[in-house]
Design a protein around this motif. Structure first.
Motif, PDB file in Angstrom:
ATOM      1  N   PRO A   2       0.837  -1.213   0.000  1.00 53.25           N
ATOM      2  CA  PRO A   2       0.000   0.000   0.000  1.00 53.25           C
ATOM      3  C   PRO A   2       0.867   1.257   0.000  1.00 53.25           C
ATOM      4  CG  PRO A   2      -0.712  -1.553   1.697  1.00 53.25           C
ATOM      5  CD  PRO A   2       0.610  -2.043   1.197  1.00 53.25           C
ATOM      6  N   VAL A   3       0.507   2.227  -0.842  1.00 53.89           N
ATOM      7  CA  VAL A   3       1.315   3.438  -0.980  1.00 53.89           C
ATOM      8  C   VAL A   3       0.457   4.684  -0.795  1.00 53.89           C
ATOM      9  CG1 VAL A   3       2.969   4.703  -2.398  1.00 53.89           C
ATOM     10  CG2 VAL A   3       2.742   2.226  -2.673  1.00 53.89           C
ATOM     11  N   MET A   4       0.961   5.597   0.019  1.00 55.27           N
ATOM     12  CA  MET A   4       0.373   6.932   0.158  1.00 55.27           C
ATOM     13  C   MET A   4       1.279   7.932  -0.542  1.00 55.27           C
ATOM     14  SD  MET A   4      -0.004   9.287   3.611  1.00 55.27           S
ATOM     15  CE  MET A   4      -1.635   8.796   4.122  1.00 55.27           C
ATOM     16  N   VAL A   5       0.699   8.890  -1.243  1.00 52.17           N
ATOM     17  CA  VAL A   5       1.483   9.990  -1.783  1.00 52.17           C
ATOM     18  C   VAL A   5       1.324  11.188  -0.865  1.00 52.17           C
ATOM     19  CG1 VAL A   5      -0.388  10.803  -3.294  1.00 52.17           C
ATOM     20  CG2 VAL A   5       1.985  11.435  -3.789  1.00 52.17           C
ATOM     21  N   LEU A   6       2.432  11.816  -0.526  1.00 51.18           N
ATOM     22  CA  LEU A   6       2.423  13.016   0.299  1.00 51.18           C
ATOM     23  C   LEU A   6       2.738  14.220  -0.572  1.00 51.18           C
ATOM     24  CD1 LEU A   6       4.346  11.785   3.485  1.00 51.18           C
ATOM     25  CD2 LEU A   6       1.883  12.181   3.249  1.00 51.18           C
ATOM     26  N   VAL A   7       1.780  15.108  -0.734  1.00 51.05           N
ATOM     27  CA  VAL A   7       2.020  16.359  -1.453  1.00 51.05           C
ATOM     28  C   VAL A   7       2.477  17.343  -0.384  1.00 51.05           C
ATOM     29  CG1 VAL A   7       1.071  17.971  -3.143  1.00 51.05           C
ATOM     30  CG2 VAL A   7       0.028  15.718  -2.855  1.00 51.05           C
ATOM     31  N   ALA A   8       3.749  17.213  -0.018  1.00 54.47           N
ATOM     32  CA  ALA A   8       4.212  17.944   1.162  1.00 54.47           C
ATOM     33  C   ALA A   8       5.695  18.268   1.057  1.00 54.47           C
ATOM     34  CB  ALA A   8       3.950  17.099   2.415  1.00 54.47           C
ATOM     35  N   PRO A   9       6.047  19.491   1.552  1.00 58.64           N
ATOM     36  CA  PRO A   9       5.127  20.491   2.077  1.00 58.64           C
ATOM     37  C   PRO A   9       4.477  21.298   0.956  1.00 58.64           C
ATOM     38  CG  PRO A   9       7.333  21.356   2.190  1.00 58.64           C
ATOM     39  CD  PRO A   9       7.455  19.951   1.656  1.00 58.64           C
TER      40      PRO A   9
END
Length: 370
Positions: A239-246
């Motif tokens: 499972p993969v989450m993408v972080l549009v951060a910062p």
């Protein structure tokens, strides 16, 4: 009249190496840490030797830590324990909220943070000991919350891999945060863990613009390699989450929808975003960076950031520090939610299992009856 960014640039220039010597680094200055009794100040002594300065090299100090799991009770963080095998980060992300922590070691949050690193060679042994302690209760460990566990020096020291090997043997859940495709090296560990619901990976994709990425995150893999890593992980069942951060006002905030779309296409099943945080010395470091790379955008960035932080550059209040408040912060949140819904991101996040945790036979003097 001199602007705020101009005054900051002049002040930090007192401790800034020549541009050529810091090529490939993120920070543009190396100010004295806030706990030091004296500050550095450069002056012209008549010897023009700047052109002779060698490039800044990465130095790694081995740190003999007493423990490896860090606990926290912050009400707005979704985990209560974390592991960071390294202190400092060679990726050199100029915006990194962990930079001010280097001041505790008597070093600068600027260039020192990305060139004077610490590695914990006993990380795996310490972890095995702590997981074997009587009464230990398993909950998801966050790996890489302050500095990237897959920064370039991991290729040499392999501390992150050692930690994952221990977690896999104990069948302990772990959430990994990184912006490096080096995570794919450990697919042989991650894939079996994912099959048991024991791991997920969050990959940070700050921008799709390779030029902006090179300036902000000079030693991190380019955006396309991170998207490719998301695809490979997802295809392997991780499972993969993408972080549009910062999310940096006026710099990369216009890319929210584009990043979410590319990541979803690659296989990301979760997404999140965090507004730029500028604790302690980081505010001046960012102002100096803007003055060198994007002087025409600094005013808008800091104006919007101040609007979202109640008139301040930074607000550390629980519940507000990651998102901000006000019209601009609300707009970012709305855009994230609308885009995620349109792109088909699942409403529910993956929950890792804790019920499989076992101390292996013969570890820590404990033996299983099964």
């Amino acid at each position: 009249m001199e602007s705020g960014c101009g005054r900051t640039a002049r002040r930090l220039a007192e401790s800034t190496p020549a541009a050529e010597s810091r090529r490939g680094r993120g920070a543009t200055a190396n100010p004295t840490g806030r706990f030091e009794p004296a500050t550095r100040e450069a002056f012209a002594d008549g010897w023009e030797l700047e052109d002779e300065l060698p490039p800044l090299r990465t130095e790694v100090t081995l740190e003999r830590a007493r423990s490896i799991i860090t606990r926290n009770d912050s009400p707005d963080i979704g985990f209560d324990r974390s592991i960071n095998p390294y202190r400092g980060c060679e990726h050199g992300c100029v915006y990194c909220f962990a930079r001010p922590n280097h001041a505790y070691a008597g070093l600068s949050p600027g260039l020192d943070f990305e060139t004077k690193l610490f590695a914990k060679p006993d990380a795996a042994l310490l972890l095995e000991r702590e997981l074997s302690a009587r009464g230990y209760g398993a909950r998801t460990i966050a790996l890489g919350t302050a500095t990237d566990p897959y920064q370039p020096i991991e290729r040499r020291y392999r501390l992150t891999r050692g930690v994952l090997e221990v977690l896999a043997r104990f069948r302990h859940p772990v959430g990994i945060v990184t912006k490096s495709d080096l995570v794919l090296r450990d697919l042989d560990i991650l894939k079996p863990m994912a099959a048991e619901g024991l791991v997920k990976v969050a990959l940070s994709v700050t921008t799709l613009d390779p030029d902006l990425a090179r300036r902000m995150e000079p030693r991190a893999p380019r955006p396309e390699k991170r998207l490719a890593a998301i695809r490979t992980l997802a295809e392997a069942g991780v499972p993969v989450m993408v972080l549009v951060a910062p999310l940096i006002p006026g710099l990369n905030d216009h890319e929210i929808e584009a990043v979410l779309a590319r990541a979803r296409e690659a296989g990301a099943s979760e997404a999140g975003g965090v507004l730029l945080r500028l604790p302690h010395e980081l505010a001046d470091l960012m102002r100096d960076w803007f003055s060198e790379h994007y002087p025409d955008r600094a005013g808008r960035t800091f104006s919007l950031l101040s609007e979202a932080r109640g008139g301040k550059v930074y607000d550390a209040t629980f519940g507000r520090r990651f998102t901000g408040t006000g019209a601009y912060a609300d707009l970012l949140d709305q855009r994230m939610r609308v885009a995620m819904t349109r792109l088909g991101y699942p409403a529910e996040r993956v929950r890792l299992r804790t019920d499989l945790f076992r101390v292996p036979v013969g570890v820590g003097g404990q033996y299983s009856l099964f």
